[in-house]
Design a protein around this motif. Sequence first.
Motif, PDB file in Angstrom:
ATOM      1  N   VAL A 120       1.061  -1.220   0.148  1.00  0.00           N
ATOM      2  CA  VAL A 120      -0.006  -0.043  -0.052  1.00  0.00           C
ATOM      3  C   VAL A 120       0.869   1.304  -0.039  1.00  0.00           C
ATOM      4  CG1 VAL A 120      -1.714   1.522   1.323  1.00  0.00           C
ATOM      5  CG2 VAL A 120      -1.698  -1.282   1.156  1.00  0.00           C
ATOM      6  N   TRP A 121       0.558   2.122  -1.112  1.00  0.00           N
ATOM      7  CA  TRP A 121       1.273   3.378  -0.811  1.00  0.00           C
ATOM      8  C   TRP A 121       0.617   4.258   0.114  1.00  0.00           C
ATOM      9  CZ3 TRP A 121       5.700   3.932  -3.434  1.00  0.00           C
ATOM     10  CH2 TRP A 121       6.194   2.878  -4.493  1.00  0.00           C
ATOM     11  N   SER A 122       1.491   5.450   0.665  1.00  0.00           N
ATOM     12  CA  SER A 122       0.950   6.257   1.380  1.00  0.00           C
ATOM     13  C   SER A 122       1.578   7.804   1.132  1.00  0.00           C
ATOM     14  CB  SER A 122       1.155   5.718   2.880  1.00  0.00           C
ATOM     15  OG  SER A 122       2.557   5.881   3.039  1.00  0.00           O
ATOM     16  N   ASP A 123       1.139   8.886   1.821  1.00  0.00           N
ATOM     17  CA  ASP A 123       1.807  10.127   2.010  1.00  0.00           C
ATOM     18  C   ASP A 123       1.161  10.422   3.082  1.00  0.00           C
ATOM     19  OD1 ASP A 123      -0.033  12.531   1.855  1.00  0.00           O
ATOM     20  OD2 ASP A 123      -0.787  11.318  -0.177  1.00  0.00           O
ATOM     21  N   SER A 124       2.305  10.804   3.883  1.00  0.00           N
ATOM     22  CA  SER A 124       1.967  11.523   5.035  1.00  0.00           C
ATOM     23  C   SER A 124       2.088  12.860   5.232  1.00  0.00           C
ATOM     24  CB  SER A 124       3.164  10.820   6.262  1.00  0.00           C
ATOM     25  OG  SER A 124       2.827  11.151   7.579  1.00  0.00           O
ATOM     26  N   GLU A 125       1.109  13.318   5.033  1.00  0.00           N
ATOM     27  CA  GLU A 125       0.999  15.040   4.981  1.00  0.00           C
ATOM     28  C   GLU A 125       2.090  15.759   3.824  1.00  0.00           C
ATOM     29  OE1 GLU A 125      -0.285  16.635   9.299  1.00  0.00           O
ATOM     30  OE2 GLU A 125       1.879  15.921   9.263  1.00  0.00           O
ATOM     31  N   GLU A 126       2.201  14.958   2.834  1.00  0.00           N
ATOM     32  CA  GLU A 126       3.011  15.290   1.710  1.00  0.00           C
ATOM     33  C   GLU A 126       2.256  16.341   0.869  1.00  0.00           C
ATOM     34  OE1 GLU A 126       5.370  12.141  -0.288  1.00  0.00           O
ATOM     35  OE2 GLU A 126       4.985  10.862   1.730  1.00  0.00           O
ATOM     36  N   TYR A 127       0.773  16.127   0.868  1.00  0.00           N
ATOM     37  CA  TYR A 127       0.190  16.932  -0.067  1.00  0.00           C
ATOM     38  C   TYR A 127      -0.436  18.205   0.440  1.00  0.00           C
ATOM     39  CZ  TYR A 127      -3.459  18.783  -3.412  1.00  0.00           C
ATOM     40  OH  TYR A 127      -4.270  19.296  -4.362  1.00  0.00           O
ATOM     41  N   LEU A 128      -0.841  17.927   1.976  1.00  0.00           N
ATOM     42  CA  LEU A 128      -1.554  18.683   2.741  1.00  0.00           C
ATOM     43  C   LEU A 128      -1.311  18.517   4.219  1.00  0.00           C
ATOM     44  CD1 LEU A 128      -3.783  20.997   2.457  1.00  0.00           C
ATOM     45  CD2 LEU A 128      -5.458  19.342   2.668  1.00  0.00           C
ATOM     46  N   LEU A 129      -0.952  19.334   4.977  1.00  0.00           N
ATOM     47  CA  LEU A 129      -0.669  19.209   6.244  1.00  0.00           C
ATOM     48  C   LEU A 129      -1.972  18.602   6.925  1.00  0.00           C
ATOM     49  CD1 LEU A 129       1.741  22.376   7.070  1.00  0.00           C
ATOM     50  CD2 LEU A 129       2.209  19.740   6.925  1.00  0.00           C
ATOM     51  N   GLY A 130      -1.959  17.882   7.868  1.00  0.00           N
ATOM     52  CA  GLY A 130      -3.072  17.331   8.441  1.00  0.00           C
ATOM     53  C   GLY A 130      -3.894  16.215   7.899  1.00  0.00           C
TER      54      GLY A 130
END
Length: 247
Positions: free
Chosen positions: A184-194
């Motif tokens: 599973v791919w993820s982004d941790s607040e990489e596009y939008l904080l929170g």
Amino acid sequence: MPEPTLIGSVQRALRLLEAVAASEEAVTAKHLARIVGLPLPTAYHLLRTLVFEGYLSKTGDGYLLGPAASQRQRSSLQQMLPRVRPVLRSLRDELGGATYLSIYDHGEIRLVDIADGPSAPAVDLWVGVHESGHATAFGKAILAGLTQDQRADYIDRHDLFDLTPNTITNRGALERSLKTTPTVWSDSEEYLLGTSCLATTISAGETVGAIAVSLPSHRPVTHAQAVILQRATRRLSRIMNASIITI
């Protein structure tokens, strides 16, 4: 009313086409003959015809859908939305976050549909999806599913904008991350904080897409979420495969 006259060879060719579309990997002639129930010489004859007409492509590992089977992808995507939306809504309700379906279309990442609601609001897409593939989970899931040349072409044409302090902006770091191929791919607040996002890659013939869910970043990522997301991915892959081979 008399029964219609049916052409058996056409029916057998369609069964082979459906069998290839249902697989996420190249399928050998021997395996196709077995699952469709055809003598191997007959299967070879029909497969050669399908390759000649462009509906299948032959690789060293077997057969994949060809360009003629995918040429009506755009209209098929619109036709499949009534079948896609229940999957997105079900995933939204199970995971408690807005869900997104996106595809790679003519060199760009395109958002196809969103399922959100009062308790699962969609992310404010303040930067266009086509410009932020490096910063979103579904963007990375799609980029990882492309060929090396396609991926390099996309990165060459798009700046790696610094959207938050967590955004990957170094090309080498991004390319290394895309080679890790997690479940599973993820982004941790990489596009939008929170906001965090989880996504999986969808492969349907020559089409690469992704399904994603956005969640508050304070919510922990669990194995159960991954299992639910992967189940939805398999359902969408079947739907998209069935739509792509509509001829």
